[in-house]
Motif scaffolding. Structure first.
Motif, PDB file in Angstrom:
ATOM      1  N   GLY A   1      42.198 -80.090  26.380  1.00 46.35           N
ATOM      2  CA  GLY A   1      41.465 -79.363  27.271  1.00 46.35           C
ATOM      3  C   GLY A   1      40.702 -78.297  26.632  1.00 46.35           C
ATOM      4  N   ILE A   2      40.948 -77.823  25.502  1.00 42.67           N
ATOM      5  CA  ILE A   2      40.169 -76.986  24.855  1.00 42.67           C
ATOM      6  C   ILE A   2      38.963 -77.698  24.149  1.00 42.67           C
ATOM      7  CG2 ILE A   2      39.977 -75.422  22.547  1.00 42.67           C
ATOM      8  CD1 ILE A   2      42.924 -74.538  23.544  1.00 42.67           C
ATOM      9  N   MET A   3      39.189 -78.896  23.580  1.00 42.96           N
ATOM     10  CA  MET A   3      38.264 -79.492  22.867  1.00 42.96           C
ATOM     11  C   MET A   3      37.221 -80.031  23.744  1.00 42.96           C
ATOM     12  SD  MET A   3      40.033 -81.574  19.690  1.00 42.96           S
ATOM     13  CE  MET A   3      41.407 -82.337  20.834  1.00 42.96           C
ATOM     14  N   THR A   4      37.731 -80.273  24.963  1.00 43.12           N
ATOM     15  CA  THR A   4      36.877 -80.971  25.963  1.00 43.12           C
ATOM     16  C   THR A   4      36.072 -79.826  26.549  1.00 43.12           C
ATOM     17  OG1 THR A   4      38.422 -82.770  26.696  1.00 43.12           O
ATOM     18  CG2 THR A   4      36.763 -82.201  28.427  1.00 43.12           C
ATOM     19  N   GLY A   5      36.398 -78.679  26.716  1.00 41.04           N
ATOM     20  CA  GLY A   5      35.804 -77.582  26.950  1.00 41.04           C
ATOM     21  C   GLY A   5      34.614 -77.247  26.020  1.00 41.04           C
ATOM     22  N   ILE A   6      34.901 -77.488  24.409  1.00 40.43           N
ATOM     23  CA  ILE A   6      33.941 -76.942  23.502  1.00 40.43           C
ATOM     24  C   ILE A   6      32.752 -78.036  23.736  1.00 40.43           C
ATOM     25  CG2 ILE A   6      33.671 -77.186  21.188  1.00 40.43           C
ATOM     26  CD1 ILE A   6      36.436 -76.071  20.938  1.00 40.43           C
ATOM     27  N   TRP A   7      33.455 -79.410  24.129  1.00 39.20           N
ATOM     28  CA  TRP A   7      32.504 -80.434  24.119  1.00 39.20           C
ATOM     29  C   TRP A   7      31.353 -80.212  25.280  1.00 39.20           C
ATOM     30  CZ3 TRP A   7      31.584 -84.511  27.708  1.00 39.20           C
ATOM     31  CH2 TRP A   7      30.910 -85.693  27.202  1.00 39.20           C
ATOM     32  N   PHE A   8      31.939 -79.868  26.575  1.00 35.00           N
ATOM     33  CA  PHE A   8      31.119 -79.610  27.425  1.00 35.00           C
ATOM     34  C   PHE A   8      30.015 -78.244  27.086  1.00 35.00           C
ATOM     35  CE2 PHE A   8      33.715 -82.199  30.259  1.00 35.00           C
ATOM     36  CZ  PHE A   8      32.694 -82.813  30.924  1.00 35.00           C
ATOM     37  N   ALA A   9      30.691 -77.408  26.532  1.00 34.62           N
ATOM     38  CA  ALA A   9      29.965 -76.297  26.241  1.00 34.62           C
ATOM     39  C   ALA A   9      28.784 -76.382  25.268  1.00 34.62           C
ATOM     40  CB  ALA A   9      30.702 -75.061  25.975  1.00 34.62           C
ATOM     41  N   ARG A  10      28.923 -77.406  24.296  1.00 38.18           N
ATOM     42  CA  ARG A  10      28.114 -77.594  23.228  1.00 38.18           C
ATOM     43  C   ARG A  10      27.264 -78.826  23.679  1.00 38.18           C
ATOM     44  NH1 ARG A  10      27.603 -74.175  18.961  1.00 38.18           N
ATOM     45  NH2 ARG A  10      29.426 -73.152  18.385  1.00 38.18           N
TER      46      ARG A  10
ATOM     47  N   GLY B   1      27.829 -81.738  25.340  1.00 37.79           N
ATOM     48  CA  GLY B   1      28.193 -83.104  25.081  1.00 37.79           C
ATOM     49  C   GLY B   1      27.824 -84.133  26.473  1.00 37.79           C
ATOM     50  N   ALA B   2      27.742 -83.450  27.680  1.00 38.41           N
ATOM     51  CA  ALA B   2      27.482 -83.976  28.776  1.00 38.41           C
ATOM     52  C   ALA B   2      26.092 -84.007  29.233  1.00 38.41           C
ATOM     53  CB  ALA B   2      28.224 -83.695  29.905  1.00 38.41           C
ATOM     54  N   GLY B   3      25.190 -83.339  28.096  1.00 39.43           N
ATOM     55  CA  GLY B   3      23.830 -83.147  28.691  1.00 39.43           C
ATOM     56  C   GLY B   3      22.776 -84.315  28.414  1.00 39.43           C
ATOM     57  N   ALA B   4      21.777 -84.204  28.852  1.00 35.57           N
ATOM     58  CA  ALA B   4      20.777 -85.207  28.822  1.00 35.57           C
ATOM     59  C   ALA B   4      20.173 -85.713  27.387  1.00 35.57           C
ATOM     60  CB  ALA B   4      19.614 -84.782  29.752  1.00 35.57           C
ATOM     61  N   GLN B   5      20.422 -84.866  26.645  1.00 31.44           N
ATOM     62  CA  GLN B   5      19.785 -85.017  25.012  1.00 31.44           C
ATOM     63  C   GLN B   5      20.668 -86.533  24.521  1.00 31.44           C
ATOM     64  OE1 GLN B   5      20.369 -81.486  22.922  1.00 31.44           O
ATOM     65  NE2 GLN B   5      18.540 -80.729  23.467  1.00 31.44           N
ATOM     66  N   GLN B   6      19.800 -87.283  24.011  1.00 27.93           N
ATOM     67  CA  GLN B   6      20.210 -88.487  23.506  1.00 27.93           C
ATOM     68  C   GLN B   6      21.235 -88.295  22.306  1.00 27.93           C
ATOM     69  OE1 GLN B   6      17.057 -91.061  22.061  1.00 27.93           O
ATOM     70  NE2 GLN B   6      18.420 -92.846  22.692  1.00 27.93           N
ATOM     71  N   ASP B   7      20.929 -87.221  21.303  1.00 30.67           N
ATOM     72  CA  ASP B   7      21.849 -86.962  20.370  1.00 30.67           C
ATOM     73  C   ASP B   7      22.867 -85.831  20.446  1.00 30.67           C
ATOM     74  OD1 ASP B   7      20.098 -88.350  18.765  1.00 30.67           O
ATOM     75  OD2 ASP B   7      18.777 -86.856  17.740  1.00 30.67           O
TER      76      ASP B   7
ATOM     77  N   VAL C   1      34.746 -93.493  27.655  1.00 29.93           N
ATOM     78  CA  VAL C   1      36.015 -93.443  26.832  1.00 29.93           C
ATOM     79  C   VAL C   1      36.630 -92.074  26.831  1.00 29.93           C
ATOM     80  CG1 VAL C   1      37.027 -93.777  24.493  1.00 29.93           C
ATOM     81  CG2 VAL C   1      35.296 -95.456  25.244  1.00 29.93           C
ATOM     82  N   LEU C   2      35.585 -90.937  26.546  1.00 28.69           N
ATOM     83  CA  LEU C   2      36.254 -89.575  26.850  1.00 28.69           C
ATOM     84  C   LEU C   2      36.939 -89.570  28.083  1.00 28.69           C
ATOM     85  CD1 LEU C   2      36.655 -86.875  25.604  1.00 28.69           C
ATOM     86  CD2 LEU C   2      34.254 -86.088  26.671  1.00 28.69           C
ATOM     87  N   PHE C   3      36.270 -89.847  29.135  1.00 25.19           N
ATOM     88  CA  PHE C   3      36.738 -89.514  30.599  1.00 25.19           C
ATOM     89  C   PHE C   3      38.013 -90.562  30.751  1.00 25.19           C
ATOM     90  CE2 PHE C   3      32.470 -87.719  31.606  1.00 25.19           C
ATOM     91  CZ  PHE C   3      32.789 -86.289  31.679  1.00 25.19           C
ATOM     92  N   ALA C   4      38.013 -91.613  30.370  1.00 23.98           N
ATOM     93  CA  ALA C   4      39.399 -92.454  30.518  1.00 23.98           C
ATOM     94  C   ALA C   4      40.570 -91.821  29.614  1.00 23.98           C
ATOM     95  CB  ALA C   4      38.825 -93.777  30.007  1.00 23.98           C
ATOM     96  N   HIS C   5      40.043 -91.277  28.565  1.00 23.10           N
ATOM     97  CA  HIS C   5      41.026 -90.617  27.820  1.00 23.10           C
ATOM     98  C   HIS C   5      41.705 -89.361  28.487  1.00 23.10           C
ATOM     99  CE1 HIS C   5      42.976 -89.332  23.855  1.00 23.10           C
ATOM    100  NE2 HIS C   5      42.513 -88.131  24.061  1.00 23.10           N
ATOM    101  N   VAL C   6      40.837 -88.679  28.954  1.00 29.55           N
ATOM    102  CA  VAL C   6      41.570 -87.438  29.555  1.00 29.55           C
ATOM    103  C   VAL C   6      42.135 -87.593  31.047  1.00 29.55           C
ATOM    104  CG1 VAL C   6      40.881 -85.447  30.950  1.00 29.55           C
ATOM    105  CG2 VAL C   6      39.614 -86.007  28.824  1.00 29.55           C
ATOM    106  N   GLY C   7      41.497 -88.635  31.736  1.00 31.58           N
ATOM    107  CA  GLY C   7      42.055 -89.199  32.911  1.00 31.58           C
ATOM    108  C   GLY C   7      43.316 -89.748  32.679  1.00 31.58           C
TER     109      GLY C   7
END
Length: 146
Positions: free
Chosen positions: A17-26, A28-34, A42-48
């Motif tokens: 959960g901490i890593m997922t929070g960091i990913w969102f905060a940085r 990760g789910a944004g519109a930028q391609q990089d 895969v990430l959402f399947a892993h968490v789910g």
């Protein structure tokens, strides 16, 4: 064994959960391609699947029916496969961050383009992986009745 598996599973989930929070905060789910090297499905399947497996494990602990333990174990195997994929995608970002910090990268421009997951603390990634392996082993042993 079942209680130990539950405790370790919850600890691993907190780290995830901490890593997922960091990913969102940085971004990760944004519109930028990089923004990320992770496959978002895969990430959402892993968490789910991890959450579903944990719920199945709790049901097993309440009911005591081994079928629930095996369902939780099956979910956990799928979670582990997704985790391996995510780890393999995390490594290049970690290496790029390490080279940028050590001065072998192209400086601030390289640091700005780092994917969201490159900001995960190495100790957290290692602890999550080690805990995940321990969880799989403990769940398997409990499902086998050992």
């Amino acid at each position: 064994m079942a209680v130990a598996a539950l405790i370790v599973w919850i600890a691993v989930a907190v780290g995830g959960g901490i890593m997922t929070g960091i990913w969102f905060a940085r971004g990760g789910a944004g519109a930028q391609q990089d923004a990320t090297r992770f496959s978002v499905p895969v990430l959402f399947a892993h968490v789910g699947l991890a959450v579903i497996g944990l719920v199945l494990w709790i049901v097993y602990m309440i009911l005591g029916d081994a079928a629930w333990a095996w369902l939780a174990f099956a979910a956990l195997v799928l979670v582990a496969l997704g985790g391996f994929v995510l780890f393999a995608r995390w490594l290049p970002g970690y290496r790029a961050r390490t080279s940028a910090v050590s001065g072998t990268g192209s400086g601030d421009a390289a640091a700005a383009r780092q994917p969201a997951e490159s900001h995960f603390p190495v100790a957290l990634v290692a602890g999550h992986g080690i805990g995940a392996v321990a969880t799989v082993v403990l769940v398997l042993l409990a499902a086998l009745g050992l």
